[in-house]
Structures are given as C-alpha cells and as structure tokens.
Scaffold this active site. Structure first.
Site, short mmCIF file in Angstrom:
data_model
loop_
_atom_site.label_atom_id
_atom_site.label_comp_id
_atom_site.label_asym_id
_atom_site.label_seq_id
_atom_site.Cartn_x
_atom_site.Cartn_y
_atom_site.Cartn_z
N CYS A 190 68.60 -29.08 7.83
CA CYS A 190 67.16 -29.23 7.69
C CYS A 190 66.43 -28.81 8.97
O CYS A 190 66.50 -27.66 9.36
CB CYS A 190 66.80 -30.64 7.23
N HIS A 232 69.06 -31.11 2.04
CA HIS A 232 69.77 -32.35 2.36
C HIS A 232 70.81 -32.65 1.29
O HIS A 232 70.66 -33.60 0.50
CB HIS A 232 68.79 -33.52 2.46
N GLU A 240 73.43 -34.07 1.65
CA GLU A 240 74.05 -35.37 1.94
C GLU A 240 73.26 -36.54 1.38
O GLU A 240 73.76 -37.68 1.37
CB GLU A 240 74.22 -35.55 3.46
#
Length: 309
Positions: free
Chosen positions: A142, A235, A237
């Site tokens: 990011c 993102h 994750e």
C-alpha cells in the site's frame, strides 16, 4: 512448516486458536535447518492487528520462518503500547548489520502527506537503501509500495478524488510469473487509500513490470527489474472485517465516507461481509516465499552484498 515467533506475542495465541502452525523459539532452535529470515517494518498504527494479519499469511508455507519486527526510531506509534513496542520490536539500528531473506514494508496512514514531510521518511529511505544489499527480496504494501516506487524509481503518487475503498477485482497480465502462479484470471483485493500510482508511469519505466491491475483501482502488483522488489498497492492481508471497522470508525467520527465498494452484501452495512480474497492472498504469499525467496536466496546470506540490485 511453521513461523517462529515469541510465545507471548499477541498474534501467537490468535494463530494457535486458528490452528495455524506456529513454533516456539526453543523448538525451532532444535531443528537442523536454516529457516528463512523475514523482517517486517510495521508502519501501521494498529500494529498488533497488522502483525497478526501478515503472520497468518506467512504461515501458509512449508518453510520455517524466523520473524523480526521492526519499528521506526524517529517516530513512536501512539496507538500501540510502549511495552509492546519495546518487547517485540527492534529498530533499524538494531538490525542494520543483519541479513534477511525477505523484508516487508507495510502501509501507513500518511499517504496524503508529501513523502518528504513524513516524520520518519529519512529513516525509511535508509532502510530501503539498506535493503538492496541486506535483504534478498523486499515487499512493499500500500503506502509502502508508493514509497518504494518513489524512492527506487521516481514514480509519483497522485491524490484521488475520493477514497479508493472496498473490494476490487484485479486482472492478471502475466499468468506465467511465479508470483501469480495458480491464480485465477481475476481475483479480489481490498483497497483503502486516498492516493494512487498511475499505470502509464509504471509502463513507461523499463525497469518495472505490471503483473496485475484493475480498470477501477489501477495498478496493483508491480515488480522491479528483478524478482527482488515487489510492490502491492492493496491489502491482501486484511481480515474480513477490517474495512468494516474502518468504515464505522469514520462514520462514527462524522467523516464523509462512502460504503466500501463491492463489500457489504446488497450494500447493506448491517450484513456480514464475505471474504472473497483470502484464497488468492494465501497463494500469493506462498508463491512469494517459495518462488521469489526460498528458490532464489543464497544459503549464505552474507553473499547478498555482492548481489546489489
């Protein structure tokens, strides 16, 4: 095989409860193998949450991994306890003489500031320069991806008219690349940012390659001139409820915030979101560790300095 993390790290019990294979340090030391050494420069304000999210994905690998958490020294997080930071984190000065198979640089909530105005920018530049000779593979997430592209390649970031916020399908451009091996032709990724790097700037640079992008959210997966630099604008994750938490946090503050794109079923924020990105996130991290790190990194990490990018 497991990730090796301290037993009293908050992520440890969370991952144990999820039946993720983690290993205590004493048991890891008894194994006669060289684990991968992975460092995470965690710039996110919610450090414990970010630790857990990234460690969860790193655990989906047959490789044993030793984790080192790194914090900035020039800026102390106000959202994570001092005790947690001093117990589980090291500073750049603590690790600058070490070598790592992989280095992760996370996002940070500073994207609307010029890079040079970020409190720890000079320290981060020193880390990114150091990574070229001390880490086999560097992975930027990011804002970390925007910072890495700017520092290494001079790629600018641009403000968006409104926050890129939600779940966006990405298209794979090179299905034969090891990082996206086994991917579907399109895959979902959470996005949460106010700025972007532009596809045309990436494509103009012969040292960069665009692996995946979206007509709605732009460039997503970018690699440098070797497999040793990876830039991820989204993102992968994130947990199922991370965007939900961000949405209601801003809504409760009275801030202007739209519903996350393609996230709540029927655009109804009372309904539970469905995680549509977990499979590809796990596969990407597994590919990253196996094909981009383990298969390529020298056994003797001290040789890294002879392999400058």
């Amino acid at each position: 095989m497991p990730i090796n993390i301290p037993q009293d790290l908050p992520a440890y019990q969370t991952l144990i409860n999820e039946l993720v294979f983690v290993m205590r340090a004493d048991k890891a030391l008894a194994q006669d193998i060289r684990p991968l050494k992975v460092a995470i420069v965690n710039l996110m304000p919610t450090k414990i949450e970010t630790e857990t999210q990234i460690l969860r994905l790193l655990s989906n690998s047959p490789l044993q991994i030793d984790i080192t958490l790194i914090r900035t020294e020039t800026y102390m997080s106000k959202n994570t306890s001092f005790e947690h930071l001093t117990t589980f984190y090291k500073t750049f000065n603590d690790v600058k003489d070490d070598y790592f198979d992989a280095l992760f640089i996370t996002g940070a909530p500073v994207e609307q500031l010029p890079f040079e105005e970020v409190a720890y920018w000079n320290e981060l530049c020193a880390i990114m320069e150091w990574s070229k000779s001390r880490a086999w593979c560097s992975i930027h997430i990011c804002w970390g991806a925007q910072a890495g592209l700017y520092y290494h390649y001079g790629i600018q970031k641009y403000p968006l008219n409104k926050k890129m916020f939600g779940i966006y399908p990405q298209t794979v451009h090179d299905p034969n690349h090891p990082l996206v091996r086994g991917f579907n032709e399109t895959f979902d990724v959470p996005q949460s940012r106010h700025t972007e790097v532009r596809i045309e700037d990436i494509e103009k640079n012969p040292s960069l390659k665009l692996l995946a992008s979206s007509p709605l959210s732009g460039a997503h997966l970018i690699i440098g001139k070797t497999i040793r630099q990876i830039f991820i604008t989204g993102h992968a994750e994130y947990d199922r409820d991370t965007l939900k938490t961000e949405y209601f946090r801003d809504k409760d503050k009275g801030l202007e915030i739209e519903l996350p794109h393609n996230y709540f079923p029927d655009n109804d924020d009372t309904k539970t979101p469905v995680n549509t990105w977990r499979g590809h996130a796990s596969l990407m991290y597994s590919n990253l560790l196996n094909f981009c790190v383990y298969q390529e990194t020298p056994y003797d990490l001290t040789k890294l300095e002879k392999l400058l990018i």
